[in-house]
Motif scaffolding. Structure first.
Motif, PDB file in Angstrom:
ATOM      1  N   SER A 188      32.534  37.325 -44.851  1.00  0.00           N
ATOM      2  CA  SER A 188      32.776  38.386 -45.838  1.00  0.00           C
ATOM      3  C   SER A 188      32.025  38.118 -47.142  1.00  0.00           C
ATOM      4  N   GLY A 189      31.435  39.157 -47.658  1.00  0.00           N
ATOM      5  CA  GLY A 189      30.730  39.059 -48.932  1.00  0.00           C
ATOM      6  C   GLY A 189      29.339  38.475 -48.834  1.00  0.00           C
ATOM      7  N   ALA A 190      28.880  38.132 -47.619  1.00  0.00           N
ATOM      8  CA  ALA A 190      27.551  37.534 -47.477  1.00  0.00           C
ATOM      9  C   ALA A 190      26.468  38.590 -47.681  1.00  0.00           C
ATOM     10  N   ASP A 191      25.279  38.126 -48.039  1.00  0.00           N
ATOM     11  CA  ASP A 191      24.144  39.040 -48.207  1.00  0.00           C
ATOM     12  C   ASP A 191      23.450  39.309 -46.884  1.00  0.00           C
ATOM     13  N   LEU A 192      23.533  38.348 -45.963  1.00  0.00           N
ATOM     14  CA  LEU A 192      22.879  38.516 -44.656  1.00  0.00           C
ATOM     15  C   LEU A 192      23.606  37.663 -43.628  1.00  0.00           C
ATOM     16  N   LEU A 193      23.911  38.289 -42.504  1.00  0.00           N
ATOM     17  CA  LEU A 193      24.502  37.563 -41.374  1.00  0.00           C
ATOM     18  C   LEU A 193      23.437  37.413 -40.292  1.00  0.00           C
ATOM     19  N   VAL A 194      23.207  36.168 -39.879  1.00  0.00           N
ATOM     20  CA  VAL A 194      22.289  35.908 -38.773  1.00  0.00           C
ATOM     21  C   VAL A 194      23.144  35.580 -37.553  1.00  0.00           C
ATOM     22  N   VAL A 195      23.123  36.453 -36.572  1.00  0.00           N
ATOM     23  CA  VAL A 195      23.918  36.240 -35.366  1.00  0.00           C
ATOM     24  C   VAL A 195      23.059  35.487 -34.354  1.00  0.00           C
ATOM     25  N   LEU A 196      23.491  34.271 -34.021  1.00  0.00           N
ATOM     26  CA  LEU A 196      22.799  33.514 -32.977  1.00  0.00           C
ATOM     27  C   LEU A 196      23.327  34.003 -31.638  1.00  0.00           C
ATOM     28  N   MET A 197      22.481  34.707 -30.922  1.00  0.00           N
ATOM     29  CA  MET A 197      22.870  35.238 -29.609  1.00  0.00           C
ATOM     30  C   MET A 197      22.340  34.295 -28.547  1.00  0.00           C
ATOM     31  N   GLU A 198      23.220  33.783 -27.732  1.00  0.00           N
ATOM     32  CA  GLU A 198      22.759  32.984 -26.605  1.00  0.00           C
ATOM     33  C   GLU A 198      22.545  33.922 -25.430  1.00  0.00           C
ATOM     34  N   ALA A 199      21.345  33.884 -24.877  1.00  0.00           N
ATOM     35  CA  ALA A 199      21.050  34.786 -23.754  1.00  0.00           C
ATOM     36  C   ALA A 199      22.043  34.521 -22.627  1.00  0.00           C
ATOM     37  N   GLY A 200      22.618  35.558 -22.097  1.00  0.00           N
ATOM     38  CA  GLY A 200      23.634  35.417 -21.048  1.00  0.00           C
ATOM     39  C   GLY A 200      24.779  36.369 -21.321  1.00  0.00           C
ATOM     40  N   ALA A 201      25.503  36.722 -20.250  1.00  0.00           N
ATOM     41  CA  ALA A 201      26.515  37.771 -20.367  1.00  0.00           C
ATOM     42  C   ALA A 201      27.570  37.452 -21.418  1.00  0.00           C
ATOM     43  N   SER A 202      28.131  36.229 -21.397  1.00  0.00           N
ATOM     44  CA  SER A 202      29.212  35.940 -22.341  1.00  0.00           C
ATOM     45  C   SER A 202      28.667  35.840 -23.760  1.00  0.00           C
ATOM     46  N   GLY A 203      27.476  35.258 -23.915  1.00  0.00           N
ATOM     47  CA  GLY A 203      26.889  35.147 -25.244  1.00  0.00           C
ATOM     48  C   GLY A 203      26.645  36.509 -25.861  1.00  0.00           C
ATOM     49  N   ILE A 204      26.190  37.445 -25.060  1.00  0.00           N
ATOM     50  CA  ILE A 204      25.917  38.794 -25.566  1.00  0.00           C
ATOM     51  C   ILE A 204      27.215  39.505 -25.922  1.00  0.00           C
ATOM     52  N   ARG A 205      28.231  39.354 -25.059  1.00  0.00           N
ATOM     53  CA  ARG A 205      29.515  40.016 -25.327  1.00  0.00           C
ATOM     54  C   ARG A 205      30.136  39.466 -26.624  1.00  0.00           C
ATOM     55  N   ASP A 206      30.078  38.141 -26.790  1.00  0.00           N
ATOM     56  CA  ASP A 206      30.638  37.537 -27.996  1.00  0.00           C
ATOM     57  C   ASP A 206      29.875  37.988 -29.234  1.00  0.00           C
ATOM     58  N   ALA A 207      28.556  38.099 -29.092  1.00  0.00           N
ATOM     59  CA  ALA A 207      27.748  38.567 -30.222  1.00  0.00           C
ATOM     60  C   ALA A 207      28.131  39.995 -30.595  1.00  0.00           C
ATOM     61  N   ALA A 208      28.414  40.811 -29.590  1.00  0.00           N
ATOM     62  CA  ALA A 208      28.805  42.201 -29.862  1.00  0.00           C
ATOM     63  C   ALA A 208      30.097  42.255 -30.663  1.00  0.00           C
ATOM     64  N   ARG A 209      31.049  41.385 -30.315  1.00  0.00           N
ATOM     65  CA  ARG A 209      32.320  41.360 -31.070  1.00  0.00           C
ATOM     66  C   ARG A 209      32.077  40.928 -32.513  1.00  0.00           C
ATOM     67  N   LEU A 210      31.207  39.950 -32.673  1.00  0.00           N
ATOM     68  CA  LEU A 210      30.895  39.489 -34.029  1.00  0.00           C
ATOM     69  C   LEU A 210      30.240  40.604 -34.847  1.00  0.00           C
TER      70      LEU A 210
END
Ligand code: SF4
Ligand code: SF4
Length: 310
Positions: A188-210
């Motif tokens: 919260s309050g950050a200027d930029l969020l860098v989402v580290l997505m790990e290639a793979g089904a669970s990594g992508i799903r978790d990234a989507a929630r984030l």
């Protein structure tokens, strides 16, 4: 002050390694940032940044521990009967709470007829400042064993980093994994969020929630894909998510065993000595720095947003 947060929807996606690499890359560009290790449950950003002995320690107090005021206790035993965790014993006619068994539910205070149970702050850990090889300093926390990581502690780690950085400074936050309260406190309050997505089904799903949470917090997000190129199917899932969310993917970092060896030696991905992957990491760092307005995009290799992954 600017704040860049590196996060992932799950642990093991490479966020700490990327946050450390970003610190090292910025250091190489003459930009001194303050690192904030908000992953207080598994704080290891300091290893990659070659952190030295802490130069500042402050006590972190968490509220809601319970204590019996002996002078008000009549030894009636109501609190012990109400405690589902067997944390209360009676000795010499006075109740005593075992802090290691107490789950801080508050039932004892509710049933005490004499108001003898009070809420007190508990020593839950320490807030630390350490020197690092790459950057100005590291702000981090250490929890007392058994204490829960909390959004409050994450906030205090961020506040410590902000104080060190000053109004014109830069803070790079390694966020806790997941999407719970500590992760939200990091974002919260950050200027930029860098989402580290790990290639793979669970990594992508978790990234989507984030990303959902980042949208709620109104924090602009970009992505860096880790372990790219392992399979066309996994890369396609990442590409689909980026397309669906109009998400700029600023880097594509391949899997390389040398990264792991570098981490085990206590270094960043940039220390891996593996030319191609190091170049990919450098390009991703440059692109993130450009997006945050820290370097001109024209001088940052790979700064052009890459929405369509090859
Ligand atoms: S706060 Fe809850 S767990 Fe702790 S002593 Fe009281 S009743 Fe037991
Ligand atoms: S309920 Fe209150 S008065 Fe009774 S034993 Fe517990 S602390 Fe003492």
């Amino acid at each position: 002050m600017k704040t860049i947060v590196v996060a992932s929807g799950k642990g093991g996606a490479g966020k700490t390694s990327f946050a450390a690499s970003l610190m090292a890359w910025l250091h190489g560009q003459g930009i001194q940032a303050v690192a904030a290790d908000a992953d207080v449950d598994a704080a290891n950003l300091g290893l990659a940044l070659k952190a030295g002995v802490p130069v500042e320690r402050r006590t972190y107090l968490a509220g809601d521990a319970r204590e019996v005021r002996a002078e008000a206790c009549t030894g009636c035993g109501s609190c012990a009967a109400a405690c589902r965790f067997d944390a209360i014993s009676l000795a010499a006619g006075v109740a005593r709470i075992d802090p290691f068994s107490c789950e801080r539910c508050g039932a004892c205070a509710d049933v005490c007829p004499n108001g003898a149970v009070r809420s007190v702050p508990a020593h839950a850990g320490e807030l630390l400042r350490s020197p690092v090889a790459y950057g100005e300093a590291l702000a981090h926390g250490e929890l007392v064993p058994g204490e829960d990581a909390s959004g409050k502690l994450v906030r205090q780690v961020r506040e410590s980093a902000a104080r060190i950085a000053g109004p014109a400074g830069l803070v790079v936050v390694d966020a806790p994994p997941g999407i719970g309260c500590p992760a939200m406190a990091a974002i919260s309050g950050a200027d930029l969020l860098v989402v580290l997505m790990e290639a793979g089904a669970s990594g992508i799903r978790d990234a989507a929630r984030l990303l959902d949470n980042a949208a709620i917090a109104k924090v602009p997000a970009v992505a860096v894909l880790n372990k790219a190129g392992l399979s066309p199917e996994r890369d396609r899932e990442a590409r689909d998510l980026a397309r669906d969310r109009a998400l700029d993917v600023l880097g594509r970092i391949p899997f390389d065993a040398a990264f792991r060896r570098a981490a085990e030696r206590g270094g960043t991905w940039l220390d891996s000595g593996s030319p191609g992957p190091v170049e990919a990491v450098s390009e991703a760092c440059a692109a993130v720095a450009a997006r945050a307005g820290l370097v001109p995009a024209i001088s940052a290799a790979g700064a052009t947003p890459e929405r369509t992954l090859p």
